[in-house]
Design an enzyme around this catalytic site. Structure first.
Site, short mmCIF file in Angstrom:
data_model
loop_
_atom_site.label_atom_id
_atom_site.label_comp_id
_atom_site.label_asym_id
_atom_site.label_seq_id
_atom_site.Cartn_x
_atom_site.Cartn_y
_atom_site.Cartn_z
N LYS A 196 0.81 -1.00 -0.22
CA LYS A 196 0.07 0.02 0.10
C LYS A 196 1.01 1.19 -0.01
CE LYS A 196 -3.51 2.24 2.59
NZ LYS A 196 -4.44 2.16 3.52
N ARG A 206 -10.67 10.01 1.65
CA ARG A 206 -10.31 10.72 3.09
C ARG A 206 -11.52 11.62 3.24
NH1 ARG A 206 -3.84 10.75 3.27
NH2 ARG A 206 -3.34 8.75 2.94
N ARG A 218 1.27 10.01 5.67
CA ARG A 218 1.35 8.60 6.02
C ARG A 218 2.64 8.06 5.68
NH1 ARG A 218 -5.10 7.50 5.60
NH2 ARG A 218 -5.43 8.39 7.67
N LYS A 249 -2.16 -1.45 -3.97
CA LYS A 249 -2.97 -0.47 -3.93
C LYS A 249 -2.19 0.79 -3.85
CE LYS A 249 -6.12 1.86 -0.76
NZ LYS A 249 -6.24 1.77 0.68
N TYR A 314 -14.92 1.12 -6.99
CA TYR A 314 -16.20 1.88 -6.91
C TYR A 314 -16.99 1.83 -7.93
CZ TYR A 314 -13.62 3.40 -2.97
OH TYR A 314 -12.66 3.55 -1.74
#
Ligand code: PBG
Length: 324
Positions: A196, A206, A218, A249, A314
């Site tokens: 990731k 987010r 991050r 990802k 999605y």
């Protein structure tokens, strides 16, 4: 005149020939649909940057599950947006938490639909990071593992079919495996978000999950977008720790990584076609610049070609409809 008898175009000249020559296919069984369930929502709340996607109350999530099942999509992934957050993510493992309640509701109604629970603390943390933060503002990897393991067990107890840790702490797969086993969930698979990346393509998510870090970013725990070899090491390490499936990802900007991971491990590989990838195609399609159906199916096919067995997207419901 060609200099030899090779003409690669021969196999492209008719539909049946193209069918024979086709190397990968895309069908609804390769897709999984992520949903956002908000504890405080009483009706769907559209997410501006992700047209067609909303934060849902539990009842609407149940309706989504039904639609997903009817479309032949095997899995749904649940993200929870709790009403309260703190610096220990105490809501994450609450037996009556929003994710736990959603899992129970969906599994009661549609036992045959696979429910994947994303295991992470960022939605439950007041500071929005994926782990426990110490006084210096640094992530405490090992202190986070216990919380992740408790969260995974509570999702399992609620009836999740797969747990999917997305936090990128070192050792979380092993910690979660041990905790699941001691709670009696020996048969519950772990799908690890192994590779990731610290990606800006998560921006719309987010907003959707209300999980932006309050300070910093991050990059101290997610992968550097420059690193392919390290991504492969992450995938190999997670498989050694007991991951049953691994994920790469984002997907489209990292197809080379997906390919490399596919070749390095022998477990099923998933890819996450993330919120920013969705937002890009939606925006271009809504502006009339691209043919949405064609570009979405081409993008998903390219993720399959790079090596994904399963694609979290999605676009899953739209794609399944177009593929019918
Ligand atoms: C939680 C998590 C994120 C996504 C999935 N799980 C956000 C992040 O790590 O910043 C991103 C999904 C998307 O962008 O669609 N850690």
């Amino acid at each position: 005149m060609p200099t030899n008898h090779k003409r690669l175009g021969r196999l492209r000249r008719s539909d049946p020939l193209r069918k024979i020559a086709r190397e990968v296919d895309l069908s609804p069984r390769h897709l999984a649909y992520p949903i956002f369930v908000a504890e405080a929502a009483t009706e769907p709340r559209p997410i501006k940057s992700m047209p067609g996607i909303s934060q849902l109350p539990i009842g609407a999530a149940e309706a989504e599950a039904r639609e997903v099942l009817e479309l032949g999509i095997p899995a749904i992934m649940i993200f929870g947006i709790p009403e309260r957050k703190d610096d220990q993510a105490s809501g994450a493992a609450a037996p009556d938490g929003i994710v736990q309640r959603t899992i129970r509701t969906i599994k009661d109604a549609y036992p045959e639909l696979l429910v994947v629970a994303d295991v992470c603390l960022c939605q439950y943390m007041s500071h929005g990071h994926c782990g426990v933060i110490n006084a210096k503002g640094e992530i405490e990897n090992d202190a986070t593992l216990e919380l992740l393991a408790q969260t995974a067990v509570s999702y399992a107890q609620a009836g999740a079919d797969v747990v999917a840790p997305s936090d990128m702490m070192d050792g979380r797969v092993l910690a979660i495996r041990r905790a699941l086993d001691s709670a009696g969930f020996h048969e519950l698979p772990i799908l690890s978000y192994a590779a990731k990346f610290a990606s800006s393509f998560y921006g719309p998510f987010r907003e959707a999950a209300e999980s932006s870090p309050e300070f910093g970013d991050r990059s101290s725990y997610q992968l550097d977008p420059a690193n392919l070899e390290e991504a492969v090491r992450e995938a190999e390490t997670d498989v050694q720790e007991g991951a049953d499936m691994v994920m790469v990802k984002p997907a489209l900007p990292y197809l080379d990584v997906l390919r490399a991971v596919r070749q390095a491990v022998s477990v099923p590989v998933a890819a996450y076609n993330v919120s920013g990838e969705y937002a890009m195609l939606k925006a271009a399609a809504d502006a009339g610049h691209l043919d949405e159906e064609r570009v979405v199916l081409e993008a998903l096919l390219s993720i399959r070609r790079a090596g994904a067995d399963l694609i979290f997207t999605y676009h899953a419901k739209d794609a399944a409809r177009w593929l019918q």
